[in-house]
Design a protein around this motif. Structure first.
Motif, PDB file in Angstrom:
ATOM      1  N   VAL A   8       0.855  -1.186   0.000  1.00 10.99           N
ATOM      2  CA  VAL A   8       0.000   0.000   0.000  1.00 10.99           C
ATOM      3  C   VAL A   8       0.890   1.235   0.000  1.00 10.99           C
ATOM      4  O   VAL A   8       1.585   1.522   0.976  1.00 10.99           O
ATOM      5  CB  VAL A   8      -0.918   0.025   1.248  1.00 10.99           C
ATOM      6  CG1 VAL A   8      -1.935   1.151   1.111  1.00 10.99           C
ATOM      7  CG2 VAL A   8      -1.615  -1.314   1.436  1.00 10.99           C
ATOM      8  N   GLU A   9       0.889   1.939  -1.092  1.00 14.16           N
ATOM      9  CA  GLU A   9       1.771   3.107  -1.267  1.00 14.16           C
ATOM     10  C   GLU A   9       1.160   3.942  -2.377  1.00 14.16           C
ATOM     11  O   GLU A   9       0.793   3.416  -3.426  1.00 14.16           O
ATOM     12  CB  GLU A   9       3.173   2.594  -1.638  1.00 14.16           C
ATOM     13  CG  GLU A   9       4.114   3.615  -2.231  1.00 14.16           C
ATOM     14  CD  GLU A   9       4.540   4.679  -1.253  1.00 14.16           C
ATOM     15  OE1 GLU A   9       4.046   5.822  -1.367  1.00 14.16           O
ATOM     16  OE2 GLU A   9       5.381   4.383  -0.367  1.00 14.16           O
ATOM     17  N   ASP A  10       1.002   5.254  -2.123  1.00 13.69           N
ATOM     18  CA  ASP A  10       0.379   6.101  -3.145  1.00 13.69           C
ATOM     19  C   ASP A  10       1.359   6.568  -4.212  1.00 13.69           C
ATOM     20  O   ASP A  10       0.951   6.900  -5.318  1.00 13.69           O
ATOM     21  CB  ASP A  10      -0.327   7.303  -2.500  1.00 13.69           C
ATOM     22  CG  ASP A  10       0.614   8.147  -1.668  1.00 13.69           C
ATOM     23  OD1 ASP A  10       1.430   7.555  -0.927  1.00 13.69           O
ATOM     24  OD2 ASP A  10       0.551   9.378  -1.757  1.00 13.69           O
ATOM     25  N   GLU A  11       2.649   6.596  -3.888  1.00 15.76           N
ATOM     26  CA  GLU A  11       3.606   7.013  -4.919  1.00 15.76           C
ATOM     27  C   GLU A  11       3.915   5.825  -5.822  1.00 15.76           C
ATOM     28  O   GLU A  11       4.572   4.860  -5.408  1.00 15.76           O
ATOM     29  CB  GLU A  11       4.891   7.527  -4.273  1.00 15.76           C
ATOM     30  CG  GLU A  11       4.733   8.945  -3.742  1.00 15.76           C
ATOM     31  CD  GLU A  11       5.926   9.377  -2.917  1.00 15.76           C
ATOM     32  OE1 GLU A  11       7.001   9.564  -3.515  1.00 15.76           O
ATOM     33  OE2 GLU A  11       5.795   9.478  -1.688  1.00 15.76           O
ATOM     34  N   ALA A  12       3.417   5.946  -7.068  1.00 15.42           N
ATOM     35  CA  ALA A  12       3.483   4.811  -7.993  1.00 15.42           C
ATOM     36  C   ALA A  12       4.911   4.291  -8.186  1.00 15.42           C
ATOM     37  O   ALA A  12       5.134   3.084  -8.224  1.00 15.42           O
ATOM     38  CB  ALA A  12       2.867   5.197  -9.333  1.00 15.42           C
ATOM     39  N   LEU A  52       2.673  -1.111   4.615  1.00 17.60           N
ATOM     40  CA  LEU A  52       1.807   0.066   4.625  1.00 17.60           C
ATOM     41  C   LEU A  52       2.598   1.361   4.706  1.00 17.60           C
ATOM     42  O   LEU A  52       3.361   1.570   5.648  1.00 17.60           O
ATOM     43  CB  LEU A  52       0.853   0.023   5.837  1.00 17.60           C
ATOM     44  CG  LEU A  52       0.115  -1.274   6.142  1.00 17.60           C
ATOM     45  CD1 LEU A  52      -0.791  -1.069   7.364  1.00 17.60           C
ATOM     46  CD2 LEU A  52      -0.716  -1.717   4.943  1.00 17.60           C
ATOM     47  N   ASP A  53       2.402   2.211   3.721  1.00 16.76           N
ATOM     48  CA  ASP A  53       2.935   3.561   3.788  1.00 16.76           C
ATOM     49  C   ASP A  53       2.065   4.341   4.785  1.00 16.76           C
ATOM     50  O   ASP A  53       0.885   4.037   4.931  1.00 16.76           O
ATOM     51  CB  ASP A  53       2.854   4.171   2.383  1.00 16.76           C
ATOM     52  CG  ASP A  53       3.398   5.584   2.336  1.00 16.76           C
ATOM     53  OD1 ASP A  53       4.331   5.894   3.103  1.00 16.76           O
ATOM     54  OD2 ASP A  53       2.895   6.385   1.523  1.00 16.76           O
ATOM     55  N   VAL A  54       2.642   5.324   5.466  1.00 18.82           N
ATOM     56  CA  VAL A  54       1.837   6.083   6.434  1.00 18.82           C
ATOM     57  C   VAL A  54       1.073   7.219   5.766  1.00 18.82           C
ATOM     58  O   VAL A  54      -0.141   7.361   5.914  1.00 18.82           O
ATOM     59  CB  VAL A  54       2.713   6.643   7.585  1.00 18.82           C
ATOM     60  CG1 VAL A  54       1.900   7.607   8.449  1.00 18.82           C
ATOM     61  CG2 VAL A  54       3.238   5.507   8.448  1.00 18.82           C
ATOM     62  N   MET A  55       1.797   8.051   5.005  1.00 19.39           N
ATOM     63  CA  MET A  55       1.154   9.213   4.387  1.00 19.39           C
ATOM     64  C   MET A  55       0.453   8.790   3.105  1.00 19.39           C
ATOM     65  O   MET A  55       1.086   8.569   2.072  1.00 19.39           O
ATOM     66  CB  MET A  55       2.210  10.278   4.067  1.00 19.39           C
ATOM     67  CG  MET A  55       2.958  10.781   5.299  1.00 19.39           C
ATOM     68  SD  MET A  55       1.888  11.594   6.481  1.00 19.39           S
ATOM     69  CE  MET A  55       1.805  13.225   5.741  1.00 19.39           C
ATOM     70  N   LEU A  56      -0.858   8.675   3.198  1.00 19.41           N
ATOM     71  CA  LEU A  56      -1.660   8.262   2.053  1.00 19.41           C
ATOM     72  C   LEU A  56      -2.778   9.283   1.855  1.00 19.41           C
ATOM     73  O   LEU A  56      -3.184   9.940   2.807  1.00 19.41           O
ATOM     74  CB  LEU A  56      -2.293   6.886   2.323  1.00 19.41           C
ATOM     75  CG  LEU A  56      -1.371   5.676   2.472  1.00 19.41           C
ATOM     76  CD1 LEU A  56      -2.141   4.511   3.067  1.00 19.41           C
ATOM     77  CD2 LEU A  56      -0.767   5.291   1.134  1.00 19.41           C
ATOM     78  N   THR A 102      11.950   3.057   7.949  1.00 19.17           N
ATOM     79  CA  THR A 102      11.923   4.477   7.621  1.00 19.17           C
ATOM     80  C   THR A 102      12.463   4.714   6.217  1.00 19.17           C
ATOM     81  O   THR A 102      13.465   4.129   5.829  1.00 19.17           O
ATOM     82  CB  THR A 102      12.791   5.246   8.637  1.00 19.17           C
ATOM     83  OG1 THR A 102      12.349   4.894   9.945  1.00 19.17           O
ATOM     84  CG2 THR A 102      12.634   6.732   8.470  1.00 19.17           C
ATOM     85  N   LYS A 103      11.758   5.582   5.482  1.00 19.27           N
ATOM     86  CA  LYS A 103      12.246   5.996   4.166  1.00 19.27           C
ATOM     87  C   LYS A 103      13.316   7.066   4.351  1.00 19.27           C
ATOM     88  O   LYS A 103      13.177   7.875   5.256  1.00 19.27           O
ATOM     89  CB  LYS A 103      11.106   6.599   3.338  1.00 19.27           C
ATOM     90  CG  LYS A 103      10.041   5.637   2.905  1.00 19.27           C
ATOM     91  CD  LYS A 103       8.993   6.434   2.128  1.00 19.27           C
ATOM     92  CE  LYS A 103       7.805   5.595   1.761  1.00 19.27           C
ATOM     93  NZ  LYS A 103       6.712   6.417   1.213  1.00 19.27           N
ATOM     94  N   PRO A 104      14.325   7.157   3.518  1.00 18.68           N
ATOM     95  CA  PRO A 104      14.601   6.250   2.407  1.00 18.68           C
ATOM     96  C   PRO A 104      15.077   4.897   2.912  1.00 18.68           C
ATOM     97  O   PRO A 104      15.772   4.828   3.924  1.00 18.68           O
ATOM     98  CB  PRO A 104      15.720   6.979   1.643  1.00 18.68           C
ATOM     99  CG  PRO A 104      16.372   7.848   2.662  1.00 18.68           C
ATOM    100  CD  PRO A 104      15.323   8.203   3.664  1.00 18.68           C
TER     101      PRO A 104
HETATM  102 CA    CA Z   1       2.930   8.310   0.674  1.00 16.43          CA
END
Ligand code: CA
Length: 231
Positions: A8-12, A52-56, A102-104
């Motif tokens: 689950v990640e909004d950045e394609a 799961l990405d947090v910022m969606l 944590t990203k990156p």
């Molecule tokens: Ca995101």
């Protein structure tokens, strides 16, 4: 059967990078760009793990994590977030995530963690028949076959990671376990995370099994060292 992982990640670009690497690693991958899409996917499939990405857009990854956990204790959850603050990490772990990155991030490290998580939560290899499947300790019974912990004959709802910690305690009754040993025993030798994840899980376990979580009688703290099980 291939392990099934939900990403689950909004950045394609990031989502595809993760998905591609997981597929190359032999995983069956389903992608979702939002929490809503993820919920839909989860309702129609059985997954071993979710990243799961947090910022969606819409609901965030923490909220998604909570709702997944309410319905499913066996799926492994890794939270992947740009937020590196300790508070976010603790929050993620205390609402039921099994791991936090944590990203990156390095894709190979993520892959290693997904593999470790799937092994932990996984449809584990059949047990040797001579192995004892029920272990009793005081008013508790740990049933390894059904992976259920009972207290006074009532089942307690545990995540797979929590169950594994209990398993370690039951195999080491009355023995003080250093936090690093719990970390290694549950998360594996090659785990890169820190021992705080042990404390967070212990806190959650106490909420579930102790009569008075603030005054634990079963999972005892050994100050400056770790924890000891008292059945
Ligand atoms: Ca995101």
């Amino acid at each position: 059967m291939a392990r099934k992982v939900l990403v689950v990640e909004d950045e394609a670009a990031i989502r595809e990078l993760i998905a591609l690497n997981l597929r190359m690693g032999g995983f069956d991958v389903v992608e979702a760009g939002s929490a809503e899409e993820a919920s839909q996917r989860l309702s129609i499939g059985v997954f071993d793990a979710a990243i799961l990405d947090v910022m969606l857009p819409g609901r965030d990854g923490f909220s998604l994590c909570e709702s997944i956990r309410r319905q499913n204790n066996s799926i492994g959850i890794i939270i992947l977030s740009a937020k590196g603050q300790e508070q976010d990490k603790i929050r993620g772990l205390s609402i039921g995530a099994d791991d936090y990155m944590t990203k990156p991030f390095s894709v190979s490290e993520l892959l290693a963690r997904v593999e470790a998580l799937c092994r932990r939560v996984g449809r584990s290899a059949p047990e040797a028949p001579e192995e004892v499947s029920r272990i009793q300790s005081g008013c508790f019974v740990l049933d390894k076959k059904s992976r259920i912990l009972y207290k006074n004959d009532s089942p307690i709802d545990l995540t797979q990671v929590e169950f594994q910690i209990m398993e370690l305690f039951f195999q080491n009754q009355g023995v003080a376990l250093v936090r690093e040993k719990i970390l290694e025993g549950v998360w594996g030798k090659n785990y890169f995370g820190d021992v705080k994840i042990v404390d967070v899980n212990i806190r959650r376990l106490r909420m579930k099994i102790e009569d008075e979580p603030s005054n634990p009688q079963h999972i005892l703290t050994v100050w400056g060292y770790g924890y000891r099980w008292n059945g």
